[in-house]
Scaffold this active site. Structure first.
Site, PDB file in Angstrom:
ATOM      1  CE1 TYR A  92     -19.363  24.532  46.177  1.00 43.40           C
ATOM      2  CE2 TYR A  92     -18.263  22.702  45.108  1.00 43.40           C
ATOM      3  CZ  TYR A  92     -19.167  23.171  46.030  1.00 43.40           C
ATOM      4  OH  TYR A  92     -19.872  22.282  46.803  1.00 43.40           O
ATOM      5  N   GLY A  93     -15.723  28.605  42.268  1.00 41.07           N
ATOM      6  CA  GLY A  93     -14.482  29.068  41.637  1.00 41.07           C
ATOM      7  C   GLY A  93     -13.758  30.186  42.350  1.00 41.07           C
TER       8      GLY A  93
ATOM      9  CB  CYS B  32     -17.123  20.043  40.915  1.00 36.82           C
ATOM     10  SG  CYS B  32     -16.558  21.701  41.295  1.00 36.82           S
ATOM     11  CG  ASN B  33     -13.198  20.637  35.860  1.00 37.30           C
ATOM     12  OD1 ASN B  33     -12.365  20.020  35.240  1.00 37.30           O
ATOM     13  ND2 ASN B  33     -14.468  20.661  35.482  1.00 37.30           N
ATOM     14  CB  THR B  34     -13.681  24.310  41.455  1.00 32.95           C
ATOM     15  OG1 THR B  34     -13.933  24.982  40.219  1.00 32.95           O
ATOM     16  CG2 THR B  34     -13.100  25.271  42.454  1.00 32.95           C
TER      17      THR B  34
ATOM     18  CB  CYS C 159     -15.422  25.054  34.607  1.00 34.22           C
ATOM     19  SG  CYS C 159     -16.870  25.472  35.593  1.00 34.22           S
ATOM     20  CB  THR C 160     -18.921  20.440  35.173  1.00 31.38           C
ATOM     21  OG1 THR C 160     -18.978  21.105  36.438  1.00 31.38           O
ATOM     22  CG2 THR C 160     -18.029  19.231  35.264  1.00 31.38           C
ATOM     23  CG  HIS C 161     -21.271  25.665  35.707  1.00 39.08           C
ATOM     24  ND1 HIS C 161     -20.767  24.951  36.766  1.00 39.08           N
ATOM     25  CD2 HIS C 161     -22.476  26.155  36.107  1.00 39.08           C
ATOM     26  CE1 HIS C 161     -21.629  25.002  37.776  1.00 39.08           C
ATOM     27  NE2 HIS C 161     -22.677  25.728  37.403  1.00 39.08           N
TER      28      HIS C 161
ATOM     29  CG  ASP D 134     -20.774  21.173  39.546  1.00 38.94           C
ATOM     30  OD1 ASP D 134     -19.570  21.407  39.779  1.00 38.94           O
ATOM     31  OD2 ASP D 134     -21.451  21.879  38.785  1.00 38.94           O
ATOM     32  CB  SER D 135     -20.756  24.718  42.546  1.00 33.85           C
ATOM     33  OG  SER D 135     -20.640  24.938  41.161  1.00 33.85           O
TER      34      SER D 135
HETATM   35  N1  DGL Z   1     -18.623  23.559  37.785  1.00 38.51           N
HETATM   36  C1  DGL Z   1     -17.542  23.597  38.703  1.00 38.51           C
HETATM   37  C2  DGL Z   1     -16.228  23.254  38.062  1.00 38.51           C
HETATM   38  O1  DGL Z   1     -16.200  22.311  37.287  1.00 38.51           O
HETATM   39  C3  DGL Z   1     -17.508  24.787  39.641  1.00 38.51           C
HETATM   40  C4  DGL Z   1     -17.948  26.087  39.088  1.00 38.51           C
HETATM   41  C5  DGL Z   1     -18.163  27.147  40.159  1.00 38.51           C
HETATM   42  O2  DGL Z   1     -19.079  26.999  40.965  1.00 38.51           O
HETATM   43  O3  DGL Z   1     -17.405  28.126  40.177  1.00 38.51           O
HETATM   44  O4  DGL Z   1     -15.217  23.843  38.332  1.00 38.51           O
END
Ligand code: DGL
Length: 271
Positions: free
Chosen positions: A51-52, A82-84, A192-194, A19-20
């Site tokens: 990453y977004g 990571c969804n992105t 988003c996993t965050h 993930d990021s």
């Molecule tokens: N946590 C990641 C996701 O699921 C990326 C978030 C990011 O770095 O912008 O999209």
């Protein structure tokens, strides 16, 4: 060497996650509980966070770099936690490696879309929302589903800073949620996993069971697939774990605490 011995060697190979930053630990921690004997690697790409707001080209480049590294570690599978990256990079790199690759969005869409719902909201990063992959994947399994995707560009920096009591941060979370609630969704995916790190704030303004953290669905999917592919580690011992980051190992350890207690300082690589 006999085929069964070869299989056994492969089963002992690690599963790599990335993930990021700390976000993917929301998936990783569930995986460790569900499959404690699996050997695991985790990579947080802190140097490229968030990453977004990155382009498809950049995201494909990061994903390739990480998967090339995992190839040198002899992984049996890689989890794109990571969804992105799942939204922007998976379709390009999915056939480039000979280990299994699990992208979070595509792996969870079927179970989410079949939950007897007709309106669903998605909170996600700008890059995930722009890809349209959530709506596309969900509609594959439920064509009449109405989907509203809202980008929350400040939420990842809030989580990575760990500063949840900041007034501006709380207002930002509330404003996005208010906009989403006007759509009257049956469920809201934390895409988003965050974002599960923000559940304690979101729950102040809406019912907890409105939110879907795809992590559980995702881990069930991975577990079933490893099992069906004869790839589960059959050892009775706890698996080892190794953590890697591209920058700031101290910050990674500190901000990860809500989801996972990282024991050893991560090694900096690919920097
Ligand atoms: N946590 C990641 C996701 O699921 C990326 C978030 C990011 O770095 O912008 O999209």
């Amino acid at each position: 060497m006999s085929t069964s011995n070869q299989n056994k060697l492969k089963n002992n190979c690690p599963v790599g996650f990335f993930d990021s930053g700390v976000g993917g630990l929301s998936v990783y921690s569930r995986f460790k509980k569900a499959l404690p004997c699996e050997n695991t690697l985790y990579y947080g790409d802190i140097a490229h966070l968030p990453y977004g707001n990155k382009t498809k080209e950049e995201l494909v480049g990061y994903a390739r770099g990480i998967l090339d590294f995992y190839k040198t570690q002899d992984v049996k599978a890689v989890v794109i936690a990571c969804n992105t990256s799942s939204a922007q990079a998976y379709d390009v790199i999915k056939d480039e490696y000979d280990f299994r690759i699990y992208p979070i969005i595509q792996s969870c869409a079927k179970v989410i879309a079949n939950q007897n719902i007709n309106r669903i909201g998605v909170f996600a990063t700008v890059a995930t929302v722009n890809s349209g992959v959530y709506a596309k994947e969900l509609k594959k399994y439920n064509a009449s589903l109405e989907v509203l995707e809202i980008a929350c560009p400040n939420w990842v920096p809030i989580v990575e800073s760990g500063n949840y009591t900041d007034e501006k941060a709380m207002l930002d979370v509330k404003e996005h949620l208010d906009r989403m609630l006007k759509f009257n969704p049956n469920k809201i995916i934390l895409g988003c996993t965050h974002y599960p790190y923000l559940l304690h704030l979101l729950e102040k303004y809406a019912q907890k069971d409105l939110f879907i953290d795809p992590a559980k669905i995702f881990v069930d999917f991975i577990k079933n697939d490893l099992e069906n592919s004869d790839l589960l580690n059959l050892s009775q011992n706890y698996g080892y774990e190794k953590m890697f980051v591209s920058a700031n190992p101290e910050g990674f350890v500190e901000n990860s605490e809500i989801f996972y207690s990282v024991k050893n300082k991560p090694e900096i690589i690919l920097n």
